[in-house]
Design a protein around this motif. Structure first.
Motif, PDB file in Angstrom:
ATOM      1  N   TYR A  10      30.060  44.935  48.467  1.00 26.17           N
ATOM      2  CA  TYR A  10      30.209  45.135  47.019  1.00 26.17           C
ATOM      3  C   TYR A  10      29.921  46.602  46.735  1.00 26.17           C
ATOM      4  N   SER A  26      28.108  39.354  42.642  1.00 24.37           N
ATOM      5  CA  SER A  26      28.865  38.110  42.564  1.00 24.37           C
ATOM      6  C   SER A  26      30.102  38.286  41.702  1.00 24.37           C
ATOM      7  N   VAL A  27      31.070  37.406  41.916  1.00 20.93           N
ATOM      8  CA  VAL A  27      32.294  37.492  41.127  1.00 20.93           C
ATOM      9  C   VAL A  27      31.956  37.374  39.627  1.00 20.93           C
ATOM     10  N   GLY A  61      39.440  39.884  40.870  1.00 18.11           N
ATOM     11  CA  GLY A  61      40.169  38.905  41.692  1.00 18.11           C
ATOM     12  C   GLY A  61      40.754  37.822  40.803  1.00 18.11           C
ATOM     13  N   ASP A  62      41.860  37.214  41.249  1.00 17.99           N
ATOM     14  CA  ASP A  62      42.433  36.154  40.392  1.00 17.99           C
ATOM     15  C   ASP A  62      41.488  34.949  40.308  1.00 17.99           C
ATOM     16  N   ALA A  63      40.838  34.594  41.442  1.00 18.94           N
ATOM     17  CA  ALA A  63      39.892  33.474  41.376  1.00 18.94           C
ATOM     18  C   ALA A  63      38.617  33.885  40.629  1.00 18.94           C
ATOM     19  N   GLU A  64      38.402  35.190  40.491  1.00 21.09           N
ATOM     20  CA  GLU A  64      37.249  35.666  39.721  1.00 21.09           C
ATOM     21  C   GLU A  64      37.403  35.253  38.250  1.00 21.09           C
ATOM     22  N   GLU A  67      35.279  32.580  36.538  1.00 15.34           N
ATOM     23  CA  GLU A  67      33.898  32.785  36.086  1.00 15.34           C
ATOM     24  C   GLU A  67      33.767  32.645  34.575  1.00 15.34           C
ATOM     25  N   ASP A  90      44.032  41.278  40.628  1.00 17.51           N
ATOM     26  CA  ASP A  90      44.651  41.249  41.953  1.00 17.51           C
ATOM     27  C   ASP A  90      45.127  39.809  42.191  1.00 17.51           C
ATOM     28  N   ASN A  92      46.573  37.385  44.058  1.00 13.04           N
ATOM     29  CA  ASN A  92      47.031  37.056  45.423  1.00 13.04           C
ATOM     30  C   ASN A  92      47.067  35.546  45.677  1.00 13.04           C
ATOM     31  N   GLN A  94      44.971  33.548  46.216  1.00 12.10           N
ATOM     32  CA  GLN A  94      43.971  33.044  47.152  1.00 12.10           C
ATOM     33  C   GLN A  94      42.573  33.221  46.603  1.00 12.10           C
ATOM     34  N   SER A  95      41.715  32.263  46.951  1.00 11.37           N
ATOM     35  CA  SER A  95      40.306  32.375  46.637  1.00 11.37           C
ATOM     36  C   SER A  95      39.577  32.545  47.960  1.00 11.37           C
ATOM     37  N   LEU A  96      38.320  32.070  48.041  1.00 16.96           N
ATOM     38  CA  LEU A  96      37.527  32.256  49.254  1.00 16.96           C
ATOM     39  C   LEU A  96      38.178  31.623  50.472  1.00 16.96           C
ATOM     40  N   LYS A 225      47.123  38.877  49.963  1.00 12.94           N
ATOM     41  CA  LYS A 225      45.782  39.161  50.485  1.00 12.94           C
ATOM     42  C   LYS A 225      45.894  39.583  51.959  1.00 12.94           C
ATOM     43  N   HIS A 238      39.866  35.288  54.479  1.00  7.79           N
ATOM     44  CA  HIS A 238      38.780  35.944  53.746  1.00  7.79           C
ATOM     45  C   HIS A 238      37.744  36.490  54.732  1.00  7.79           C
TER      46      HIS A 238
HETATM   47  C1  LIG Z   1      29.256  33.820  41.098  1.00  3.87           C
HETATM   48  C2  LIG Z   1      29.878  33.631  42.436  1.00  3.87           C
HETATM   49  N1  LIG Z   1      30.372  32.427  42.784  1.00  3.87           N
HETATM   50  C3  LIG Z   1      30.947  32.250  43.996  1.00  3.87           C
HETATM   51  C4  LIG Z   1      31.039  33.289  44.879  1.00  3.87           C
HETATM   52  C5  LIG Z   1      31.647  33.096  46.241  1.00  3.87           C
HETATM   53  N2  LIG Z   1      32.902  33.803  46.361  1.00  3.87           N
HETATM   54  C6  LIG Z   1      33.010  34.915  47.084  1.00  3.87           C
HETATM   55  S1  LIG Z   1      34.573  35.524  47.061  1.00  3.87           S
HETATM   56  C7  LIG Z   1      35.113  34.234  46.092  1.00  3.87           C
HETATM   57  C8  LIG Z   1      36.540  34.102  45.659  1.00  3.87           C
HETATM   58  C9  LIG Z   1      37.265  35.367  45.655  1.00  3.87           C
HETATM   59  O1  LIG Z   1      38.577  35.154  45.210  1.00  3.87           O
HETATM   60  P1  LIG Z   1      39.281  36.250  44.350  1.00  3.87           P
HETATM   61  O2  LIG Z   1      38.407  36.651  43.209  1.00  3.87           O
HETATM   62  O3  LIG Z   1      40.637  35.743  44.025  1.00  3.87           O
HETATM   63  O4  LIG Z   1      39.321  37.503  45.337  1.00  3.87           O
HETATM   64  P2  LIG Z   1      40.181  37.722  46.677  1.00  3.87           P
HETATM   65  O5  LIG Z   1      39.272  37.351  47.815  1.00  3.87           O
HETATM   66  O6  LIG Z   1      41.408  36.869  46.577  1.00  3.87           O
HETATM   67  O7  LIG Z   1      40.504  39.167  46.665  1.00  3.87           O
HETATM   68  C10 LIG Z   1      34.084  33.386  45.780  1.00  3.87           C
HETATM   69  C11 LIG Z   1      34.238  32.181  44.953  1.00  3.87           C
HETATM   70  C12 LIG Z   1      30.526  34.550  44.476  1.00  3.87           C
HETATM   71  N3  LIG Z   1      30.605  35.639  45.267  1.00  3.87           N
HETATM   72  N4  LIG Z   1      29.969  34.705  43.267  1.00  3.87           N
END
Ligand SMILES: Cc1ncc(C[n+]2csc(CCOP(=O)(O)OP(=O)(O)O)c2C)c(N)n1
Ligand SMILES: [Mg+2]
Length: 312
Positions: A10, A26-27, A61-64, A67, A90, A92, A94-96, A225, A238
């Motif tokens: 980070y 964290s995300v 991040g798209d999975a971000e 939150e 971003d 992509n 994809q998540s974790l 990704k 990942h």
């Molecule tokens: C608050 C929190 N919850 C869960 C996680 C675990 N975590 C790490 S990366 C990730 C998903 C990342 O996906 P994305 O944001 O789409 O990024 P990408 O890896 O695709 O670039 C998660 C859920 C975290 N880091 N912080």
């Protein structure tokens, strides 16, 4: 790399070799921290006139976007006034550890729009657009636009003959799509399918130049990704490491020497000049490390007995 003082997982103001503007974690934190930065800058500017100017960019991040903190921020009426805020998502798919089956990008875009943000979408790169511009290409666009995320993601791992087999699908446009894929050579087809807008610097440049600073902006940049790596688009990529063979293959492709990976561009070359100027532009004054204030271990008020507001 982290232990050797390289880039951290980070951005970290304390540990990164070059100063970064915000430590994140964290995300969700990287999305919202620059919003607080924008508010603080406005306060400093109002109170002391020395807040400076400039945009506050976040790469999200798209999975971000799952939150809760993200949506608290987007819905806050004060945030829709912060024109200096720019989020680049971003996208992509994809998540974790999985391909997100239904990212519903259009729904997300409508939610930002409803909250008063400017929404910019950078979906396809030039090579993909050229495929769409061929006779019958609009059928290919329609097919890719309508395809579910896992199916598109699977195409990223296909060679040209697998692509010619999978891409047409079973819909009414199958024949037209098959004709387009038959006309392009293998390398062009494989490259075009993964050529999303977030990897096309000129498409990104054009998008950034349309930002209107009167309201916050979100740029949805479609990406793959691990783009360019042997693991690109793989659902389990990942934090995955390349094998030695994959590193060697990458080095050959990049014109680098795997036995001398930190070699710099030759002095005076265009590349070296670009790196030097960029480093200069991004330079920040060093951040002084302050020792933590000492905290009392006892405040002289030892609780005795029990008190509660919950019991009569
Ligand atoms: C608050 C929190 N919850 C869960 C996680 C675990 N975590 C790490 S990366 C990730 C998903 C990342 O996906 P994305 O944001 O789409 O990024 P990408 O890896 O695709 O670039 C998660 C859920 C975290 N880091 N912080
Ligand atoms: Mg993602």
């Amino acid at each position: 790399m982290r232990e050797f003082g390289g880039l951290q997982s980070y951005p970290s103001r304390a540990k990164d070799p070059d100063p970064v503007d915000y430590s994140t974690g964290s995300v969700g934190i990287g999305a919202t921290a620059p919003i607080w930065g924008a508010i603080a800058r406005r306060y400093v500017d109002n109170a002391f006139g020395t807040g400076g100017t400039g945009r506050q960019y976040s790469l999200v991040g798209d999975a971000e976007l799952d939150e809760g903190a993200v949506w608290e921020a987007v819905l806050d009426p004060a945030v829709s006034q912060l024109g200096e805020v720019v989020w680049i998502v971003d996208l992509n798919r994809q998540s974790l550890d999985r391909v997100v089956p239904n990212i519903a990008a259009d729904k997300l875009q409508r939610m930002f729009d409803a909250a008063g943000w400017q929404v910019i979408v950078v979906k396809y790169g030039q090579a993909m657009e050229q495929l769409f511009a061929r006779p019958g290409g609009c059928a290919v666009r329609r097919r890719i636009d309508e395809m579910a995320n896992p199916e598109y993601q699977r195409l990223l791992r296909c060679n040209a003959s697998e692509l010619r087999h999978r891409l047409p699908g079973a819909g009414p446009d199958a024949g037209a799509i098959a004709r387009v894929t038959a006309e392009v050579d293998d390398a062009t087809l494989v490259q075009a399918i993964a050529n999303l807008g977030g990897h096309d610097l000129s498409a990104l440049d054009r998008a950034l130049s349309t930002i209107d600073d009167s309201r916050p902006t979100v740029v949805f940049a479609y990406t793959v990704k691990g783009y360019g790596l042997a693991t690109h688009g793989h659902p389990q990529n990942h934090s995955s490491l390349l094998t030695d063979d994959q590193v060697r293959e990458l080095a050959v492709r990049l014109g680098a020497d795997p036995d001398d990976p930190w070699r710099q561009f030759p002095d005076g070359s265009v590349e070296a000049e670009l790196c030097r100027n960029t480093a200069k532009r991004l330079a920040r004054s060093p951040i002084p490390v302050r020792s933590a204030p000492s905290l009392p271990s006892d405040i002289g008020r030892t609780p005795a007995g029990m008190a509660t507001t919950q019991l009569r």
